[in-house]
Every structure is written in structure tokens, then in C-alpha cells.
Design an enzyme around this catalytic site. Sequence first.
Site, PDB file in Angstrom:
ATOM      1  N   ASP A  34      -0.245   5.562  -0.971  1.00 46.52           N
ATOM      2  CA  ASP A  34      -0.115   4.333  -1.749  1.00 46.52           C
ATOM      3  C   ASP A  34      -1.507   3.846  -2.158  1.00 46.52           C
ATOM      4  O   ASP A  34      -2.458   3.877  -1.367  1.00 46.52           O
ATOM      5  CB  ASP A  34       0.602   3.264  -0.913  1.00 46.52           C
ATOM      6  N   ASN A  90      12.458  -0.480  -0.581  1.00 51.82           N
ATOM      7  CA  ASN A  90      12.669  -1.774  -1.216  1.00 51.82           C
ATOM      8  C   ASN A  90      13.626  -1.547  -2.386  1.00 51.82           C
ATOM      9  O   ASN A  90      13.405  -0.652  -3.209  1.00 51.82           O
ATOM     10  CB  ASN A  90      11.346  -2.358  -1.715  1.00 51.82           C
ATOM     11  N   HIS A 103      11.528   5.380  -4.152  1.00 48.55           N
ATOM     12  CA  HIS A 103      10.397   5.773  -3.303  1.00 48.55           C
ATOM     13  C   HIS A 103      10.620   5.265  -1.890  1.00 48.55           C
ATOM     14  O   HIS A 103      11.012   4.124  -1.675  1.00 48.55           O
ATOM     15  CB  HIS A 103       9.060   5.262  -3.862  1.00 48.55           C
ATOM     16  N   HIS A 105       8.810   4.315   1.454  1.00 59.91           N
ATOM     17  CA  HIS A 105       7.516   3.977   2.055  1.00 59.91           C
ATOM     18  C   HIS A 105       7.479   4.529   3.474  1.00 59.91           C
ATOM     19  O   HIS A 105       8.384   4.263   4.274  1.00 59.91           O
ATOM     20  CB  HIS A 105       7.325   2.456   2.160  1.00 59.91           C
TER      21      HIS A 105
HETATM   22  P1  AMP Z   1       7.605  -1.236  -4.259  1.00 60.95           P
HETATM   23  O1  AMP Z   1       6.958  -2.587  -4.314  1.00 60.95           O
HETATM   24  O2  AMP Z   1       8.513  -1.031  -3.070  1.00 60.95           O
HETATM   25  O3  AMP Z   1       8.298  -0.902  -5.562  1.00 60.95           O
HETATM   26  O4  AMP Z   1       6.436  -0.185  -4.039  1.00 60.95           O
HETATM   27  C1  AMP Z   1       5.630   0.270  -5.075  1.00 60.95           C
HETATM   28  C2  AMP Z   1       4.382   0.766  -4.439  1.00 60.95           C
HETATM   29  O5  AMP Z   1       3.694   1.575  -5.384  1.00 60.95           O
HETATM   30  C3  AMP Z   1       3.388  -0.326  -4.028  1.00 60.95           C
HETATM   31  O6  AMP Z   1       3.166  -0.249  -2.633  1.00 60.95           O
HETATM   32  C4  AMP Z   1       2.139  -0.016  -4.850  1.00 60.95           C
HETATM   33  O7  AMP Z   1       0.944  -0.275  -4.138  1.00 60.95           O
HETATM   34  C5  AMP Z   1       2.321   1.449  -5.137  1.00 60.95           C
HETATM   35  N1  AMP Z   1       1.648   1.955  -6.314  1.00 60.95           N
HETATM   36  C6  AMP Z   1       1.595   1.397  -7.559  1.00 60.95           C
HETATM   37  N2  AMP Z   1       0.905   2.176  -8.406  1.00 60.95           N
HETATM   38  C7  AMP Z   1       0.496   3.256  -7.692  1.00 60.95           C
HETATM   39  C8  AMP Z   1      -0.268   4.431  -8.008  1.00 60.95           C
HETATM   40  N3  AMP Z   1      -0.748   4.665  -9.241  1.00 60.95           N
HETATM   41  N4  AMP Z   1      -0.508   5.331  -7.010  1.00 60.95           N
HETATM   42  C9  AMP Z   1      -0.038   5.118  -5.768  1.00 60.95           C
HETATM   43  N5  AMP Z   1       0.693   4.045  -5.412  1.00 60.95           N
HETATM   44  C10 AMP Z   1       0.971   3.121  -6.360  1.00 60.95           C
END
Ligand code: AMP
Length: 117
Positions: A34, A90, A103, A105
Site C-alpha cells: 500500500d 472495505n 482488494h 488489505h
Molecule cells: P480502500 O480505502 O479500502 O479502498 O483502500 C484503498 C487503498 O489503496 C488505500 O489504503 C490506499 O492507500 C491504497 N492506494 C491508493 N493508491 C495506491 C497506489 N497507487 N499504490 C498502492 N496503494 C494505493
Amino acid sequence: MSAPDPDCLFCKIVTGDIPAEIVHQTPSVVAFRDVAPQAPTHVLVVPREHQPDAAALASASPTTVADLVTAAQTVAETDGLGGDYRLVFNTGVGAGQTVFHTHLHLLGGRPMTWPPG
Ligand code: AMP
């Protein structure tokens, strides 16, 4: 399998059009760190196919949900977490979902509080 969505950030990571620190991949899933880690290990495990959330993936491709969990366990072992980690999907804006490509986590490497915020 559904085609990549040209407007989807995680589809672009899966295809390599946007860089990420990929830590594990299989024919069905990709795992990458992340960009804003919330724990010493914070890895996102995503299906290669585009589905907006975990329930949609479970309907369209149930075995891939198991593949996400298996990949997370592999990364946990690689990162030395043993059996102590948290897995989170989420789902929906109200639950904090910001990227609408399924995704999982994987969080670990520090004590986990409960309930989460
Ligand atoms: P969510 O809020 O559950 O949709 O999680 C999305 C996650 O994607 C967050 O924890 C962000 O920090 C992560 N994220 C967003 N853009 C990127 C990226 N380019 N590379 C890696 N992680 C990302």
C-alpha cells in the site's frame, strides 16, 4: 473473466501501466504494498479481473476469493508475520472503500486493536 477497466487504478497496476511494489503474484491475483501503509506490513491483494468489491468477486469468481486469502497468507509468511495479521475488505463508501476494484488489505507487524475505527 471481466476485462480491465481503463479508468481503474488497480487494473492499471495489474497490467503494469502504473508502477507498484509487487511482492507476490499468481495467475489470478497480484499483491503489492500500500502506498500509504497503516502498519509495518500493509499489502493489498487484488484479483487480476476487475470486480468492484468482494461480494461481486464472490459471485463472479468464487475461487478467486480463496486465492486472495491464500496469497495474503503467503505474503504474511514472507514478511515474517507468522499467524498474526488482519485481513480487511472495505466495502462501500461508508465503510471506507475508496478504490472500486476488489482488494484485500493485509495488515501486520504491530499490535492490532479491536474494534477498528
Ligand atoms: P480502500 O480505502 O479500502 O479502498 O483502500 C484503498 C487503498 O489503496 C488505500 O489504503 C490506499 O492507500 C491504497 N492506494 C491508493 N493508491 C495506491 C497506489 N497507487 N499504490 C498502492 N496503494 C494505493
